[in-house]
Design a protein around this motif. Sequence first.
Motif, PDB file in Angstrom:
ATOM      1  N   ALA A 101       0.974  -1.160   0.086  1.00 41.08           N
ATOM      2  CA  ALA A 101       0.070   0.064  -0.015  1.00 41.08           C
ATOM      3  C   ALA A 101       0.728   1.199   0.144  1.00 41.08           C
ATOM      4  N   PRO A 102       0.401   2.457  -0.478  1.00 40.51           N
ATOM      5  CA  PRO A 102      -1.070   2.647  -1.234  1.00 40.51           C
ATOM      6  C   PRO A 102      -0.926   1.904  -2.402  1.00 40.51           C
ATOM      7  N   THR A 103      -2.255   1.467  -3.003  1.00 39.88           N
ATOM      8  CA  THR A 103      -2.384   1.020  -4.473  1.00 39.88           C
ATOM      9  C   THR A 103      -3.346   2.136  -5.102  1.00 39.88           C
ATOM     10  N   ALA A 104      -3.661   3.320  -4.308  1.00 38.51           N
ATOM     11  CA  ALA A 104      -4.085   4.467  -5.054  1.00 38.51           C
ATOM     12  C   ALA A 104      -3.423   5.752  -4.777  1.00 38.51           C
ATOM     13  N   ILE A 105      -3.286   6.400  -5.955  1.00 38.38           N
ATOM     14  CA  ILE A 105      -2.477   7.549  -5.671  1.00 38.38           C
ATOM     15  C   ILE A 105      -3.266   8.903  -6.226  1.00 38.38           C
ATOM     16  N   ASP A 106      -3.626   9.801  -5.592  1.00 44.91           N
ATOM     17  CA  ASP A 106      -4.110  11.041  -6.224  1.00 44.91           C
ATOM     18  C   ASP A 106      -2.955  12.065  -6.385  1.00 44.91           C
ATOM     19  N   LEU A 107      -3.199  12.696  -7.503  1.00 49.02           N
ATOM     20  CA  LEU A 107      -2.146  13.654  -7.982  1.00 49.02           C
ATOM     21  C   LEU A 107      -2.626  14.497  -9.061  1.00 49.02           C
ATOM     22  N   LYS A 108      -1.774  15.748  -9.253  1.00 52.71           N
ATOM     23  CA  LYS A 108      -2.208  16.816 -10.067  1.00 52.71           C
ATOM     24  C   LYS A 108      -1.039  16.969 -11.348  1.00 52.71           C
ATOM     25  N   VAL A 109      -1.902  17.032 -12.659  1.00 51.21           N
ATOM     26  CA  VAL A 109      -0.940  17.150 -13.699  1.00 51.21           C
ATOM     27  C   VAL A 109      -1.095  18.355 -14.537  1.00 51.21           C
ATOM     28  N   ARG A 110      -0.265  19.053 -14.673  1.00 51.54           N
ATOM     29  CA  ARG A 110      -0.269  20.345 -15.353  1.00 51.54           C
ATOM     30  C   ARG A 110      -0.241  20.332 -16.935  1.00 51.54           C
ATOM     31  N   VAL A 111      -1.137  21.066 -17.661  1.00 53.76           N
ATOM     32  CA  VAL A 111      -1.195  20.871 -18.877  1.00 53.76           C
ATOM     33  C   VAL A 111      -0.409  21.842 -19.597  1.00 53.76           C
ATOM     34  N   ALA A 126      -6.712  17.148 -12.030  1.00 46.87           N
ATOM     35  CA  ALA A 126      -6.644  16.197 -10.869  1.00 46.87           C
ATOM     36  C   ALA A 126      -6.804  14.639 -11.253  1.00 46.87           C
ATOM     37  N   LEU A 127      -6.004  13.903 -10.892  1.00 37.55           N
ATOM     38  CA  LEU A 127      -5.977  12.535 -11.424  1.00 37.55           C
ATOM     39  C   LEU A 127      -6.111  11.222 -10.317  1.00 37.55           C
ATOM     40  N   ARG A 128      -6.503  10.288 -10.586  1.00 38.92           N
ATOM     41  CA  ARG A 128      -6.423   9.377  -9.660  1.00 38.92           C
ATOM     42  C   ARG A 128      -5.909   7.952 -10.550  1.00 38.92           C
ATOM     43  N   CYS A 129      -4.748   7.273  -9.727  1.00 39.70           N
ATOM     44  CA  CYS A 129      -4.286   6.119 -10.424  1.00 39.70           C
ATOM     45  C   CYS A 129      -4.297   5.092  -9.317  1.00 39.70           C
ATOM     46  N   GLU A 130      -4.861   3.747  -9.757  1.00 38.10           N
ATOM     47  CA  GLU A 130      -4.946   2.832  -8.983  1.00 38.10           C
ATOM     48  C   GLU A 130      -4.646   1.593  -9.731  1.00 38.10           C
TER      49      GLU A 130
END
Length: 516
Positions: free
Chosen positions: A435-445, A501-505
Amino acid sequence: MKNPGPSVPLQQTLKQGLDLFQAGQLSAAESVFRQLLQALPGQPDALHFLGMIAHQSGDSAAAVELIGQAIRAKPSAPMYCNLGIALQAQGELDAAIENYRKALALNPAHAELHQYLADSLKAQGNLEAAVVSYTRALGLRPDLADAYIGLGNTLHHLNRLGEAEASYRKALALPDRGGSARADVLNEYAMVLFKLGRYDDAAREIRQALQLKPDSQLINQNYRATLARLIPHWHFSMLADHDRNAAFRQAIDKHCAGAGVVLEIGTGSGLLAMMAARAGAGRVVTCEAVPVIADNAARIIAANGYGERISVHPMRSTGLMVGRELPQRADVLLAEILSSEILAEGALDAMADARERLLRENARVIPAAVTICAALVSSTALQQLTSVHMIEGFDLSLFNEFAPYLITVPRGAAYDVVSETFHPYTLQMGERLSAPTAIDLKVRVSRSAPVHGIAQWMKVHLDEEICLENAPAKENGTDHWGIVFHPFAQPVEATAGQDIALRCEIDGTALKMRLA
């Protein structure tokens, strides 16, 4: 021969003709029976046997006429049976069935009569009735191979596949009647296994059929169709990936030279196992979950002169054991079981299991790690491959309920990368996911554009120095790992400098990326 008279008993003449008939001397037998008819016109046994000779000579119309005359003189179960056979050969199925039933009324315990009736019922399309008659035949004679085959074929047509499989197995367990006939049964049996989804078993049986009947176009076609279910096409693009081959060769030469035991998971063609042996490994133990591929790999390895140093086991790595398949714990683990979406082949769990049970402490693992790479992309083309809206004037948007959560980007599909690369995970191969298997992050355009989703690829670290990466900018037609596209349900109209804002899991063997 002289015409039979008082000195030549009738039964003696009939036996003489019958012996010739059974010996295959049809012309001589016909002569005996015709001379008997000259002496005794209308003699029913002579008429019956002449009808059988006519049928075996290909003249079913004459057979029907002659046996019909015999029946009118002195009906019997064999006469009705053979008339049915002649009528069936002419395609007169209703009449054939009628005569088989007359024969059975006189001799209901005759197994072959039930089988002949079943054959005609099957040809007529009365499949359920055919099953009943085949079953009665086998109840009387459980060793009747043709009845098992006919029953298997009928059950196959009725899509009663489990019962068909059992019937074919019983037919194949009986004494062999010849290579070509056995090949046909093996082919039918294999197709039942194919429809049951047992592709490994189907391939095994149909290979036996090919050995017996190698020139059969039907069996060859069925074999290739079976292999297509077992052997994904990407094996060939993988073997044609020159950068991948060179990088693995470099890592193998570096770490397998002098190794006592190298364990490989998922040998495929046997290429990497042979590289390890060539590099100087004392022993290479490899496995392959698909038996037909494992068998092929063993033959390739033997043909290249490494059969004594490489052992191929048709099983998953989780079935291997030290002291059985492996002489000792391995010094190196080699595994190229990565899919484009990275986790789909269960690489993490398989390699972690191998480290725990099958490797020495501090054993080298190749590849050592995989970094997941990703970027935002703008692509109307990819959006159209993952969602629908107005088509030919119809609103099909409700069909998006079934939209895929990812696809492999087709070669040549246009898309623009509109962000810097981000790296949500680096996975250590040989270690279980923590863990953690889920990650929240922000990616800039990086520039203004509609953002349709995320392109994802990987950087494979074979060791601390040797890497492979299938990045979008890489212009290499042999790169077999594809770019994976994770679509957004709706595009985001983004401006340069905007953060998304993205979520990777990681969910089991699935990697999912979406809007948070």
